[in-house]
Scaffold this active site. Structure first.
Site, PDB file in Angstrom:
ATOM      1  N   ASP A  34      28.508  48.113  41.786  1.00 36.47           N
ATOM      2  CA  ASP A  34      27.362  47.607  42.551  1.00 36.47           C
ATOM      3  C   ASP A  34      27.726  46.534  43.571  1.00 36.47           C
ATOM      4  O   ASP A  34      26.856  45.792  44.028  1.00 36.47           O
ATOM      5  CB  ASP A  34      26.267  47.057  41.618  1.00 36.47           C
ATOM      6  CG  ASP A  34      25.617  48.156  40.796  1.00 36.47           C
ATOM      7  OD1 ASP A  34      25.579  49.303  41.273  1.00 36.47           O
ATOM      8  OD2 ASP A  34      25.164  47.860  39.677  1.00 36.47           O
ATOM      9  N   GLY A  36      28.733  47.367  46.452  1.00 37.87           N
ATOM     10  CA  GLY A  36      28.302  47.944  47.720  1.00 37.87           C
ATOM     11  C   GLY A  36      29.365  48.718  48.466  1.00 37.87           C
ATOM     12  O   GLY A  36      29.310  48.824  49.697  1.00 37.87           O
ATOM     13  N   LYS A  37      30.322  49.316  47.730  1.00 39.78           N
ATOM     14  CA  LYS A  37      31.430  50.029  48.382  1.00 39.78           C
ATOM     15  C   LYS A  37      30.935  51.247  49.152  1.00 39.78           C
ATOM     16  O   LYS A  37      31.269  51.450  50.318  1.00 39.78           O
ATOM     17  CB  LYS A  37      32.468  50.428  47.321  1.00 39.78           C
ATOM     18  CG  LYS A  37      33.096  49.242  46.601  1.00 39.78           C
ATOM     19  CD  LYS A  37      34.056  49.661  45.526  1.00 39.78           C
ATOM     20  CE  LYS A  37      33.372  50.351  44.369  1.00 39.78           C
ATOM     21  NZ  LYS A  37      32.406  49.484  43.665  1.00 39.78           N
ATOM     22  N   SER A  38      30.165  52.092  48.476  1.00 44.17           N
ATOM     23  CA  SER A  38      29.655  53.301  49.141  1.00 44.17           C
ATOM     24  C   SER A  38      28.711  52.961  50.277  1.00 44.17           C
ATOM     25  O   SER A  38      28.721  53.596  51.340  1.00 44.17           O
ATOM     26  CB  SER A  38      28.949  54.202  48.117  1.00 44.17           C
ATOM     27  OG  SER A  38      29.839  54.602  47.091  1.00 44.17           O
ATOM     28  N   THR A 111      36.370  54.342  46.180  1.00 41.22           N
ATOM     29  CA  THR A 111      36.846  54.450  44.800  1.00 41.22           C
ATOM     30  C   THR A 111      35.845  53.833  43.837  1.00 41.22           C
ATOM     31  O   THR A 111      35.123  52.906  44.188  1.00 41.22           O
ATOM     32  CB  THR A 111      38.214  53.757  44.631  1.00 41.22           C
ATOM     33  OG1 THR A 111      38.078  52.362  44.894  1.00 41.22           O
ATOM     34  CG2 THR A 111      39.227  54.354  45.585  1.00 41.22           C
ATOM     35  N   GLY A 113      34.059  51.750  40.729  1.00 43.87           N
ATOM     36  CA  GLY A 113      34.206  50.383  40.255  1.00 43.87           C
ATOM     37  C   GLY A 113      34.274  50.254  38.746  1.00 43.87           C
ATOM     38  O   GLY A 113      34.744  49.246  38.235  1.00 43.87           O
ATOM     39  N   HIS A 114      33.792  51.266  38.014  1.00 47.95           N
ATOM     40  CA  HIS A 114      33.770  51.180  36.560  1.00 47.95           C
ATOM     41  C   HIS A 114      35.187  51.165  35.990  1.00 47.95           C
ATOM     42  O   HIS A 114      36.080  51.859  36.473  1.00 47.95           O
ATOM     43  CB  HIS A 114      32.993  52.361  35.968  1.00 47.95           C
ATOM     44  CG  HIS A 114      31.509  52.168  36.006  1.00 47.95           C
ATOM     45  ND1 HIS A 114      30.783  51.733  34.922  1.00 47.95           N
ATOM     46  CD2 HIS A 114      30.618  52.321  37.017  1.00 47.95           C
ATOM     47  CE1 HIS A 114      29.501  51.653  35.256  1.00 47.95           C
ATOM     48  NE2 HIS A 114      29.378  52.004  36.518  1.00 47.95           N
ATOM     49  N   ASP A 168      23.134  38.531  52.749  1.00 47.13           N
ATOM     50  CA  ASP A 168      21.710  38.382  53.008  1.00 47.13           C
ATOM     51  C   ASP A 168      20.947  37.905  51.777  1.00 47.13           C
ATOM     52  O   ASP A 168      19.873  37.301  51.889  1.00 47.13           O
ATOM     53  CB  ASP A 168      21.119  39.705  53.503  1.00 47.13           C
ATOM     54  CG  ASP A 168      21.418  40.860  52.552  1.00 47.13           C
ATOM     55  OD1 ASP A 168      22.600  41.075  52.222  1.00 47.13           O
ATOM     56  OD2 ASP A 168      20.458  41.556  52.152  1.00 47.13           O
ATOM     57  N   SER A 541      56.796  66.321  11.002  1.00 46.84           N
ATOM     58  CA  SER A 541      57.010  66.435  12.458  1.00 46.84           C
ATOM     59  C   SER A 541      55.813  67.115  13.125  1.00 46.84           C
ATOM     60  O   SER A 541      55.910  68.254  13.560  1.00 46.84           O
ATOM     61  CB  SER A 541      58.309  67.180  12.767  1.00 46.84           C
ATOM     62  OG  SER A 541      58.422  68.393  12.069  1.00 46.84           O
TER      63      SER A 541
END
Length: 632
Positions: A34, A36-38, A111, A113-114, A168, A541
């Site tokens: 959140d 604001g990358k996108s 990319t 953020g999570h 803002d 094994s």
């Protein structure tokens, strides 16, 4: 399209020529959820008038349906294309977009953020020249801000922008911007990030994106777009020593033999001397060829075919370099490793490594430490989990050429690949080569394996008994050895319980310890085979990878996998040591068949169905196989 260059209608060829000659900047946006990358990328495309008319219509409709701006244009929807992304209002996958301005072409990667999608962020960063790290002006520098900054530093990205977004919402306060700037600068110094530009923005309102903001007249720096259009992203590559991985030996006819690839660093001209790694042979560049003809010189970023004055042996995967600054050549190196799969990284397990044009066997020899990406603290650990970063040593099957990643990110990186699924499971950045002790070498011995075997009148082999606990492995192996002994054969049995009293007494039962347990047994078995013995091993094994590693440690015909195939229910019913009962009660953890997987053999030479066979009958079946295949 909303924006069109006048040249498109006046002279399309001239327009295409100008586009071709523009420089290209690859950049990523990253940071916390959140931030604001996108929205930022959507705003860049919107304000640059680089959106098709049908995209505008679709964006308007989508903003009303699933937008987060109360029916107003939601710029993030230009990037968040997955249904899950739109439902949750987050980025999950990496979204790539191409756009251009009058000054430069761009490829941007949005990319996630999570934290659980950190591997996706690392993938986007792997090809980026610049990173825009966003910080919410209300929240400041968060955990993911630090995490992504650390990965940016690991990935060797030279240029960083800290975009303090949502100004803002803090009334465009200069003191808040300066506070975040100071906090980030302190952390960035620990990472060694130097070329940092700080820009206060509002992606939603467009402040300092394309045009200078009237709301922040106290800010005297460049707008975000101005910085993207002017930042230098190639000079360090041109100043670096020449490097080119050979991707293809180009031999269209008897009169032409060239070596094709993309130049990753430096400049090359006809007449330059070059050195081939790993062979160390040298020659002189004769021509630099392309589809459009020969070039007087070529530089980083260009794909060319180089011919040489001398006929020297060069193959795909070799590295052409300048002789006075050659790459390192080694079969071991230290590196930072980002783990990118749900299955944990296990030291000692064999993986595939891809470096340049080479794909060979490798293993993580040791995990030196894990790194807490939030505070850069070094943590002890035996394995790496999904999205964790560690400092490791890697061992290769043969020597390969490379540079330290900080000197050349193109020749200093690698990926690890799962040998069975071919999935990319790790991405690494080489720190420095490791050298084996130069005073250690193979000692020539006059008495070899063949002479020892001949004296014993037998063919040495490993009889590798595998199966669940309680399947009868040790019992059957014991009977087989007694039968071989009565025939005058020379044998030795390595039993799972017995070796844990000595050779492997320091190991537990985690997956990592199980891998190391089998690695040691495989090496010991190899020595017994070299002594001319028939060695019997009785181990659960559980992993296919380690059984395959044991098989590959000896000659092809010297390993027999014997699968003691006993249903779990029957093993639990027998339960000679009471282990299943304890595992079901939670008193034993990592118990195979209960809370740890057993991977069933796919290519076993002998399968013993012990639900239908007695131990004696199963042993006779093994002896019969040995006789029929000339082992005894």
């Amino acid at each position: 399209m909303a924006h069109q260059d006048a040249l498109i209608s006046e002279d399309i060829l001239a327009y295409l020529k100008t586009q071709e000659e523009k420089s290209l900047l690859r950049f990523i946006t990253c940071g916390s959820v959140d931030d604001g990358k996108s929205t930022l990328i959507g705003r860049l495309l919107w304000d640059s008038k680089l959106i098709f008319e049908d995209q505008l219509a679709a964006l308007s409709n989508d903003s009303k349906k699933v937008g987060t701006q109360g029916g107003n244009i939601d710029y993030a929807l230009l990037l968040d294309g997955l249904q899950a992304e739109r439902e949750q209002g987050i980025t999950i996958d990496v979204a790539y977009r191409f756009f251009s301005t009058d000054k430069r072409k761009f490829i941007v990667a949005d990319t996630p953020g999570h934290e659980q999608y950190t591997r996706n962020m690392a993938t986007g960063a792997s090809t980026a020249d610049l990173a825009i790290i966003l910080a919410d002006a209300r929240k400041g520098v968060l955990t993911q801000t630090r995490r992504h900054s650390f990965i940016v530093s690991l990935q060797g990205i030279k240029n960083v922008v800290l975009a303090v977004n949502k100004m803002d919402l803090v009334d465009y306060a200069e003191d808040r911007f300066e506070e975040i700037k100071a906090e980030y600068a302190e952390f960035a110094e620990k990472l060694g990030l130097e070329n940092i530009t700080y820009v206060p923005i509002s992606a939603l309102e467009g402040d300092n994106i394309i045009e200078k903001s009237a709301n922040m007249d106290w800010y005297q720096g460049p707008t975000l777009m101005n910085h993207l259009e002017t930042v230098d992203n190639t000079s360090y590559l041109h100043e670096s020593p020449f490097r080119m991985h050979v991707q293809w030996v180009n031999r269209p006819n008897l009169d032409f033999r060239g070596f094709s690839g993309s130049i990753s660093a430096g400049i090359v001209k006809p007449g330059d001397e070059i050195r081939v790694a790993p062979s160390g042979k040298t020659s002189t560049v004769k021509t630099i060829s392309t589809f459009d003809g020969d070039l007087p010189s070529a530089e980083a970023g260009q794909a060319v075919t180089i011919t040489l004055d001398d006929e020297i042996d060069i193959s795909r995967g070799d590295l052409l370099a300048t002789p006075d600054h050659p790459p390192a050549v080694a079969n071991q190196f230290a590196a930072h490793l980002i783990w990118m799969t749900e299955d944990e990284m296990l030291p000692g397990r064999r993986y595939l490594i891809k470096m340049g044009g080479n794909t060979i066997n490798a293993q993580v020899s040791e995990l030196k430490h894990k790194i807490n990406v939030n505070n850069l603290e070094h943590l002890a650990g035996k394995t790496l989990e999904l999205n964790e970063v560690g400092y490791v040593t890697i061992s290769l099957d043969k020597e390969l050429p490379f540079d330290p990643f900080e000197e050349n990110r193109h020749t200093g990186n690698f990926i690890l690949i799962d040998r069975f699924t071919n999935a990319t499971i790790g991405a690494g950045m080489i720190k420095h080569p490791l050298r084996r002790a130069t005073n250690i070498h193979w000692q020539a011995l006059d008495v070899d394996k063949e002479s020892r075997s001949e004296a014993k009148n037998q063919n040495p082999a490993v009889l590798w008994f595998t199966g669940l606990s309680g399947s009868g492995k040790s019992t059957i192996a014991n009977i087989v050895e007694k039968k071989l002994h009565s025939m005058g054969k020379h044998t030795y049995t390595l039993d799972g319980d017995n070796v844990r009293h000595g050779l492997n007494k320091d190991l537990g039962f985690t997956d990592a310890d199980r891998v190391e347990n089998i690695r040691r047994i495989a090496e010991t078995s190899k020595l017994f085979v070299d002594a001319g013995l028939i060695v019997l091993t009785s181990f659960i094994s559980p992993f296919i990878s380690e059984r395959r590693m044991a098989r590959q440690s000896v000659a092809e015909n010297e390993f027999l996998e014997i699968f003691v195939d006993t249903p779990l229910e029957l093993c639990e019913k027998r339960d000679p040591k009471g282990l299943y009962k304890k595992a079901r009660a939670g008193e034993i953890t990592n118990f195979t068949g209960i809370d740890s997987d057993y991977e069933t053999p796919q290519t076993a030479e002998v399968i013993l169905k012990t639900a239908d066979l007695s131990a004696e009958e199963a042993a006779d079946q093994v002896i019969e196989y040995l006789k029929n295949n000339d082992y005894i």
